[in-house]
Write a protein that holds these residues in place. Structure first.
Motif, PDB file in Angstrom:
ATOM      1  N   ALA A 322       0.851  -1.207   0.000  1.00  0.00           N
ATOM      2  CA  ALA A 322       0.000   0.000   0.000  1.00  0.00           C
ATOM      3  C   ALA A 322       0.877   1.244   0.000  1.00  0.00           C
ATOM      4  O   ALA A 322       1.979   1.239   0.559  1.00  0.00           O
ATOM      5  CB  ALA A 322      -0.909   0.005   1.218  1.00  0.00           C
ATOM      6  N   ARG A 349      -2.704  -0.997  -3.144  1.00  0.00           N
ATOM      7  CA  ARG A 349      -3.733  -0.169  -2.514  1.00  0.00           C
ATOM      8  C   ARG A 349      -3.199   1.232  -2.269  1.00  0.00           C
ATOM      9  O   ARG A 349      -2.076   1.391  -1.794  1.00  0.00           O
ATOM     10  CB  ARG A 349      -4.151  -0.808  -1.197  1.00  0.00           C
ATOM     11  CG  ARG A 349      -4.896  -2.088  -1.462  1.00  0.00           C
ATOM     12  CD  ARG A 349      -4.907  -3.014  -0.305  1.00  0.00           C
ATOM     13  NE  ARG A 349      -5.567  -4.248  -0.708  1.00  0.00           N
ATOM     14  CZ  ARG A 349      -5.685  -5.309   0.055  1.00  0.00           C
ATOM     15  NH1 ARG A 349      -5.148  -5.307   1.267  1.00  0.00           N
ATOM     16  NH2 ARG A 349      -6.305  -6.372  -0.380  1.00  0.00           N
ATOM     17  N   LEU A 454      -4.525  -0.800   5.458  1.00  0.00           N
ATOM     18  CA  LEU A 454      -4.439  -1.321   4.079  1.00  0.00           C
ATOM     19  C   LEU A 454      -3.237  -2.257   3.962  1.00  0.00           C
ATOM     20  O   LEU A 454      -3.304  -3.337   3.360  1.00  0.00           O
ATOM     21  CB  LEU A 454      -4.262  -0.171   3.087  1.00  0.00           C
ATOM     22  CG  LEU A 454      -5.464   0.719   2.781  1.00  0.00           C
ATOM     23  CD1 LEU A 454      -5.024   1.906   1.921  1.00  0.00           C
ATOM     24  CD2 LEU A 454      -6.560  -0.065   2.057  1.00  0.00           C
ATOM     25  N   PRO A 460      -9.794  -2.301   1.040  1.00  0.00           N
ATOM     26  CA  PRO A 460     -10.002  -0.845   1.172  1.00  0.00           C
ATOM     27  C   PRO A 460     -11.299  -0.429   1.870  1.00  0.00           C
ATOM     28  O   PRO A 460     -11.247   0.468   2.735  1.00  0.00           O
ATOM     29  CB  PRO A 460      -9.925  -0.353  -0.277  1.00  0.00           C
ATOM     30  CG  PRO A 460      -9.005  -1.332  -0.934  1.00  0.00           C
ATOM     31  CD  PRO A 460      -9.303  -2.667  -0.307  1.00  0.00           C
TER      32      PRO A 460
END
Ligand SMILES: NC(=O)C1=CN([C@@H]2O[C@H](COP(=O)(O)OP(=O)(O)OC[C@H]3O[C@@H](n4cnc5c(N)ncnc54)[C@H](OP(=O)(O)O)[C@@H]3O)[C@@H](O)[C@H]2O)[C@@H](O)CC1
Ligand SMILES: Nc1ncnc2c1ncn2[C@@H]1O[C@H](COP(=O)(O)OP(=O)(O)O)[C@@H](O)[C@H]1O
Ligand SMILES: [K+]
Length: 512
Positions: A322, A349, A454, A460
């Motif tokens: 992420a 993410r 995340l 999410p």
């Protein structure tokens, strides 16, 4: 918890009556009992209570509450405001059930003149049961006069279900001319959409949902895009760490944050990220920020940008689960290009905040290329830059929903009841947080928490919901211990471990 419209509440009311084999008058009695108990728990027995009752079922609730309170030896007076000719059937039954003592002191307001003569004494508790979800036009006439009397009286006001005069399903952006200004609203079963808009804070400074046992299946069956996040919903999303795990299990986060003069934003987001479960964190920033971080947060790894004042370049993104982009980055054109390249290259993410959002607002075509389920966390001004101005908060909410759907992103519109708008058009209103968060750095902390979640592996939508809730929840824990005036965001970050622990304690997977 869902938020339903007035029409839907009427349907659920009818389905509850049908499925629970309960008569409507007995359901009203259940409501009144719960409300009366709540009123008794709030106020000592020596506080006189004046119950203002309308002619519909809200008035029926009020009449039953008055009877139950007087059975508890409370000093009660009933005032019936005859804004229509006839009581509803159940209000009539409860009117007939009033004990003689209450009938003897009953005041009936039939005209403007009667309304004008009313005198509400100091140190009384007014129960407002004149209009509820059945309001179908703006209030005028005797109801309006009575409402103005209540609002100018030096007393405490508890509204049953709805402050009389308020339309619950939308907001025109302005306070209605005639509406009771409650101190507390006992909202039956569910919150109402109108309670979540800032313009209504004078009429609904506080609301509590009282569980009146409406049929759960009927509540589930009613479609609604609106939800209200409750503690148990969020606690249920938490996942324990695996005994047989290592730091790689919980992912590697990259935080692109900080520029000259705003190293603090990066430090705050980094610390919040590491306190929210990420296995590893690398912060890519300017030399000044990296130096500050090495001192404050030895757990974070760092990369120093080639540029001294802002970030310009980041090499390999493939090892990160992420990325968080934005806190304190500024808007230099090289930083803008870096965001563009992250959007183009990164497959994982992504959460974008602060100047990252301002950069997007200056380059709106990039929005089309956001990776699916990218999380954007604008405050109202940043959202306005992204999506243009809105006339009312209700319009802004619809604009935020449309934005999340159009760009398939999760839009966290930060406010008192932060709106978490999902790509499918649904919205979850956050229920935690307080004005102690209305200080610089709070948003950086939120970004850090969500980045941590995340990276930790939460999808999410769950990361957005949990992160927003826990951010406010932790601030609420701080506000129990210290004044909102003095809370620093670093205090909030320090309390994150306690907040996680408290939420985990109500999740069965954490009990061993
Ligand atoms: N949901 C649930 O599960 C449960 C709900 N319950 C309770 O029922 C309440 C809803 O009751 P409700 O439907 O009878 O409507 P309510 O708010 O009393 O008003 C209707 C009356 O007001 C009138 N009127 C309307 N606007 C007006 C205006 N501007 N100015 C003047 N008059 C106006 C309207 O007259 P009309 O226009 O029809 O002639 C009618 O006479 C709900 O809030 C909760 O307290 C519980 O008892 C049981 C479980
Ligand atoms: N009065 C309030 N009640 C609840 N939450 C608040 C309040 N004021 C601010 N917050 C929260 O604090 C955060 C502020 O974010 P933001 O304005 O981006 O701060 P900054 O940019 O300084 O980091 C948001 O999560 C917002 O929901
Ligand atoms: K009311």
């Amino acid at each position: 918890m869902k938020i339903l419209s007035a029409t839907q509440l009427k349907i659920v009311d009818a389905l509850t009556i049908e499925r629970q084999h309960i008569s409507s008058i007995d359901l009203m009695e259940r409501v009144a009992k719960i409300c009366a108990e709540r009123i008794c728990s709030q106020y000592t027995a020596d506080l006189p209570v004046v119950v203002f009752c309308g002619m519909g079922n809200n008035g029926g609730d009020g009449l039953a509450i008055a009877r139950l309170l007087s059975e508890q030896n409370r000093m009660v007076q009933v005032i019936v405001v005859r804004h229509t000719e006839h009581f509803s059937a159940d209000a009539q039954v409860n009117f007939d059930r009033l004990p003689k003592s209450l009938q003897a002191t009953l005041i009936t307001v039939r005209s403007e003149n009667d309304a004008g003569q009313l005198h509400i004494k100091e140190n009384t508790c007014v129960i407002d049961a004149m209009l509820g979800t059945g309001i179908n036009k703006p209030v005028t006439g005797i109801l309006e006069t009575v409402i103005h009397k209540i609002n100018s009286a030096p007393c405490t006001v508890i509204s049953i279900d709805v402050p009389s005069g308020l339309m619950i399903d939308h907001s025109s952006g302005e306070l209605p001319d005639a509406c009771v200004q409650a101190d507390l609203v006992l909202s039956l079963q569910l919150p109402k959409l109108a309670y979540l808009f800032p313009e209504n804070k004078r009429i609904v400074p506080h609301f509590e949902c009282v569980d009146i046992g409406l049929d759960q299946q009927a509540l589930l069956e009613q479609p609604s895009p609106y939800y209200f996040a409750e503690r148990q919903d969020i606690a249920a999303l938490l996942v324990p760490r695996n005994k047989f795990s290592h730091k790689g299990t919980y992912g590697h986060a990259l935080l692109l944050a900080g520029s000259s003069g705003t190293s603090g934003a990066a430090v705050i987001a980094a610390e919040a990220c590491l306190r929210s479960g990420a296995g590893l964190l690398t912060v890519h920033s300017t030399k000044q920020t990296v130096d500050a971080l090495s001192y404050r947060l030895p757990e974070a790894m760092t990369q120093t940008d080639e540029h001294d004042s802002f970030i310009t370049f980041c090499d390999d993104l493939s090892s990160y689960r992420a990325i968080g982009f934005g806190p304190g980055v500024g808007r230099a054109s090289e930083t803008q290009q870096l965001l563009k390249s992250v959007i183009q290259r990164f497959q994982g993410r992504l959460i974008i905040d602060a100047d990252g959002l301002n950069i997007l607002a200056e380059n709106k075509t990039w929005l089309e290329f956001l990776p699916k389920d990218t999380i954007l966390t604008p405050h109202p001004k940043e959202f306005e830059r992204l999506a243009g101005p809105s006339d009312t908060h209700f319009d802004r909410l619809q604009k935020a929903r449309a934005f999340a759907t159009r760009y398939a992103c999760i839009l966290i519109l930060k406010d008192t009841y932060t709106h978490i708008c999902m790509p499918d058009g649904s919205v979850v209103f956050n229920s935690t947080g307080n004005a102690g968060l209305a200080k610089g750095g709070s948003g950086d902390c939120l970004t850090g928490i969500i980045l941590g979640l995340l990276t930790r592996g939460y999808p999410p939508p769950q990361a957005a919901l949990t992160g927003t809730f826990i951010h406010g929840y932790t601030a609420d824990l701080c506000a129990e211990m210290m004044s909102q005036e003095s809370i620093l965001i670093t205090d909030v970050i320090r309390q994150l471990p306690c907040a996680f622990k408290q939420l985990e304690s109500t999740n069965k997977f954490f009990r061993s």
